[in-house]
Enzyme design. Sequence first.
Site, PDB file in Angstrom:
ATOM      1  CE  LYS A  65      -0.606   0.396 -11.444  1.00 45.15           C
ATOM      2  NZ  LYS A  65       0.097   0.891 -12.677  1.00 45.15           N
ATOM      3  CB  SER A  71       4.830   8.668  -6.327  1.00 39.84           C
ATOM      4  OG  SER A  71       3.613   8.084  -5.918  1.00 39.84           O
TER       5      SER A  71
HETATM    6  N1  PMP Z   1       3.028   6.122  -7.501  1.00 41.34           N
HETATM    7  C1  PMP Z   1       3.000   4.946  -6.882  1.00 41.34           C
HETATM    8  C2  PMP Z   1       3.102   4.934  -5.392  1.00 41.34           C
HETATM    9  C3  PMP Z   1       2.896   3.758  -7.609  1.00 41.34           C
HETATM   10  O1  PMP Z   1       2.870   2.566  -6.976  1.00 41.34           O
HETATM   11  C4  PMP Z   1       2.807   3.828  -9.021  1.00 41.34           C
HETATM   12  C5  PMP Z   1       2.750   2.552  -9.822  1.00 41.34           C
HETATM   13  N2  PMP Z   1       4.003   1.856  -9.742  1.00 41.34           N
HETATM   14  C6  PMP Z   1       2.827   5.085  -9.631  1.00 41.34           C
HETATM   15  C7  PMP Z   1       2.930   6.205  -8.838  1.00 41.34           C
HETATM   16  C8  PMP Z   1       2.732   5.240 -11.112  1.00 41.34           C
HETATM   17  O2  PMP Z   1       1.516   4.784 -11.640  1.00 41.34           O
HETATM   18  P1  PMP Z   1       1.445   4.287 -13.134  1.00 41.34           P
HETATM   19  O3  PMP Z   1       1.909   2.862 -13.160  1.00 41.34           O
HETATM   20  O4  PMP Z   1       0.013   4.413 -13.519  1.00 41.34           O
HETATM   21  O5  PMP Z   1       2.348   5.147 -13.945  1.00 41.34           O
END
Ligand code: PMP
Length: 328
Positions: free
Chosen positions: A47, A285
């Site tokens: 991010k 994630s």
């Molecule tokens: N994984 C993590 C750990 C995140 O913090 C985020 C953002 N909330 C994402 C994936 C997804 O990223 P994006 O907002 O670009 O879809």
Amino acid sequence: MANIHKSITELVGHTPLVELTNFNRNNNLKATLIGKLEYFNPSGSIKDRAALNMIEKAEAEGKLKPGGTIVESTSGNTGISLAAFAAARGYHLHIFMEPGCTPERVQILKAYGTTVQYYKDIPGFDEIIAKYGFDKERIIAAMQKFCDDNGYYYTSQLTNDANWQAHIKSTGPEIVEDTDGQVDYAVMLAGTAGTLTGVGLYLKEHIPGVKIIGVQPNLESMYKPGEDRDTIDGVVHFDNDGKVTHPFLVKNHFQCDEVIDVDGTETYATARELAESDGIFAGASAAAAVLAAKKVALRPENEGKRIVVILPDDGTKYLSTRMYGADI
Ligand code: PMP
């Protein structure tokens, strides 16, 4: 020759690709998994790219003045990125947190000098919930009003094109450059879907035949307040046709070639396996994306193919969850 940077904002991006060599071998994968380690960014997550791009766009447009206040609602990483860059550039940050964030995230935000509140603290939030339920568009409007009333700048990552454009500018080109364009699949989850949209659009334009795989937690593994489960937070579900459900999301509504469901408990096991096999300490994630990529890599038709997996952050912000076990 000396090589000294003036600010952490100069350190965003250029994250490494690394083959998950031992994990690939231990699992007899037909295809090769290659991780893009986004925890190498200065505040520790992918991010940083979107946050810096949103700040720089607001500065360029004159919407963010020296000493100004930035406001955002976030489950964690966007807030942490904005907090680090706000500190480095002399802004103040005011965050409204979503429910379900780990306490480490609040601690990190406060360390950067951020004002931390929760959704329920957004002026008008209770009325919106009572009348319309969790209506994100109305919540965004309430946030905008709060900022307009106080002279603050609302980055609004869910509606700000600078979010997904950050990945057209940097993440996508880095992947193409570091692989010489030799990529068969790219695998990732979606929160705002900024990463998916930007990386997806860029790779589709520059690598013929590349497939973009979206990953989502199965229904049992989505975070729900008050439930003690192995969950993956900060991410969303896709529609059946592979689009993300946010109606007002990034304008292109990028469509994935395939969406794979993963289970939270299996994701946590994958995280522990990856830490032990390759020394890669993944966030939730990231581990979910590796688990989904493993499923793709086991398909016989993918023998010899190359799969790039986005690992958005590392495991430090998940130490209070069950991911890495509570026993010490
Ligand atoms: N994984 C993590 C750990 C995140 O913090 C985020 C953002 N909330 C994402 C994936 C997804 O990223 P994006 O907002 O670009 O879809």
